[in-house]
Write an enzyme that holds these catalytic residues in place. Structure first.
Site, PDB file in Angstrom:
ATOM      1  N   HIS A  99       0.828  -1.205   0.000  1.00 44.44           N
ATOM      2  CA  HIS A  99       0.000   0.000   0.000  1.00 44.44           C
ATOM      3  C   HIS A  99       0.865   1.258   0.000  1.00 44.44           C
ATOM      4  CE1 HIS A  99      -2.742   2.907   2.236  1.00 44.44           C
ATOM      5  NE2 HIS A  99      -3.448   2.588   1.164  1.00 44.44           N
ATOM      6  N   GLU A 129       0.545  -0.836  -4.813  1.00 45.74           N
ATOM      7  CA  GLU A 129      -0.625   0.028  -4.897  1.00 45.74           C
ATOM      8  C   GLU A 129      -0.178   1.476  -4.926  1.00 45.74           C
ATOM      9  OE1 GLU A 129      -3.760   2.710  -3.217  1.00 45.74           O
ATOM     10  OE2 GLU A 129      -1.765   2.254  -2.430  1.00 45.74           O
ATOM     11  N   ASP A 166      -1.804   5.750  -5.616  1.00 44.05           N
ATOM     12  CA  ASP A 166      -2.866   6.694  -5.947  1.00 44.05           C
ATOM     13  C   ASP A 166      -2.320   7.632  -7.015  1.00 44.05           C
ATOM     14  OD1 ASP A 166      -4.693   5.978  -3.626  1.00 44.05           O
ATOM     15  OD2 ASP A 166      -2.893   6.616  -2.546  1.00 44.05           O
ATOM     16  N   HIS A 182      -1.383  10.794  -2.634  1.00 43.77           N
ATOM     17  CA  HIS A 182      -2.696  10.411  -2.097  1.00 43.77           C
ATOM     18  C   HIS A 182      -3.607  11.608  -1.872  1.00 43.77           C
ATOM     19  CE1 HIS A 182      -5.586   9.609   1.174  1.00 43.77           C
ATOM     20  NE2 HIS A 182      -5.706   8.426   0.601  1.00 43.77           N
ATOM     21  N   GLU A 206      -5.050   3.528  -8.043  1.00 40.75           N
ATOM     22  CA  GLU A 206      -6.307   4.143  -7.599  1.00 40.75           C
ATOM     23  C   GLU A 206      -6.434   5.558  -8.130  1.00 40.75           C
ATOM     24  OE1 GLU A 206      -8.619   5.714  -3.589  1.00 40.75           O
ATOM     25  OE2 GLU A 206      -6.991   4.258  -3.366  1.00 40.75           O
TER      26      GLU A 206
END
Length: 269
Positions: free
Chosen positions: A14, A41, A43, A56, A128
């Site tokens: 993450h 992962e 963003d 993020h 994301e």
């Protein structure tokens, strides 16, 4: 916990190995790869001059020594900032040494894709899209264009896809599914809504992404998602008891700030 498992759970780092190094920096992703994470992962947000960067928050205040909204800053503005100064430097005891400024400057998605391509092993990416944004629709468009450049959005390679796009926004995932139906999509959920309680997902979403708090409070929801034919990727799973819960429920992926510890708990270290 025994290492034997009915299926191999994918361990997703993450924002990189973000417990050990500043989130979304090259240092964090290098550490995650070194630790053996199956996937990374990130963003993504769009800068004022059209670059996708791994950040993020809507603003850079928390994770850099600068101020302002990502969407109002150009890449050159972001490149002048230090995205590692906020994290206690005494915390970094393992390689890579993120005291090197080149490892804590703003990370573009393009650079992250290059890192994965050069890793020498299969590493998947869970990207994301953040919302709301002033660039409605443009984030998804630029993202798909970039993935196409790297050969990651080709229908011919759909069966071996190493990238998926995640969002809390059903509209964002619908845009992706319409423009690039070969790319898997993950609908992220923080709360269990009445309309999705039976395990269905919004149009365009193919994988369920519930948060660990939702899973703790409604463990039966995972079974309903599986019965509906959906894979389940849970975020953000850091505590051993939550890892064990995910194993018992048979989820397909665990998204964690601590990939090394989770891999060890799963008997894969």
């Amino acid at each position: 916990m025994t290492p034997a498992r009915q299926h191999r759970i994918q361990v997703v780092a993450h924002r990189g190995a973000s417990e050990d190094a500043p989130e979304h920096t090259l240092a964090a992703y290098m550490k995650a790869i070194e630790d053996g994470a199956d996937a990374l992962e990130c963003d993504v947000r769009l800068t004022a001059d059209g670059h996708l960067v791994c950040v993020h928050d809507r603003r850079v205040n928390r994770t850099s020594n600068g101020r302002g909204a990502v969407s109002a800053l150009e890449l050159a503005d972001l490149a002048a900032l230090d995205f590692g100064n906020w994290k206690g430097r005494e915390d970094a005891t393992e390689s890579p040494d993120w005291r090197d400024p080149s490892l804590t400057s703003v990370l573009t998605l393009e650079r992250l894709l290059e890192l994965v391509a050069d890793s020498g092993r299969r590493i998947e990416l869970a990207i994301e899209t953040k919302h709301p944004t002033r660039w409605a629709g443009q984030v998804e468009q630029r993202l798909i264009e970039l993935l196409e450049r790297f050969g990651l959005a080709s229908p011919e390679r759909a069966s071996e896809s190493t990238v998926r796009i995640m969002s809390f926004s059903a509209r964002s995932l619908h845009r992706v599914a319409t423009a690039a139906p070969c790319i898997p999509t993950v609908y992220l959920m923080q709360f269990l809504s009445l309309r999705l309680r039976d395990g269905r997902l919004p149009a365009g979403a193919r994988i369920a992404g519930p948060g660990i708090r939702l899973v703790r409070n409604h463990p039966g929801f995972v079974e309903r998602l599986h019965q509906a034919g959906h894979r389940v990727h849970v975020w953000t799973v850091d505590e051993p008891e939550d890892v064990e819960l995910c194993v018992r429920l048979g989820v397909e992926a665990i998204i964690t700030n601590r990939p090394k510890q989770v891999l060890s708990q799963l008997g894969r270290a």
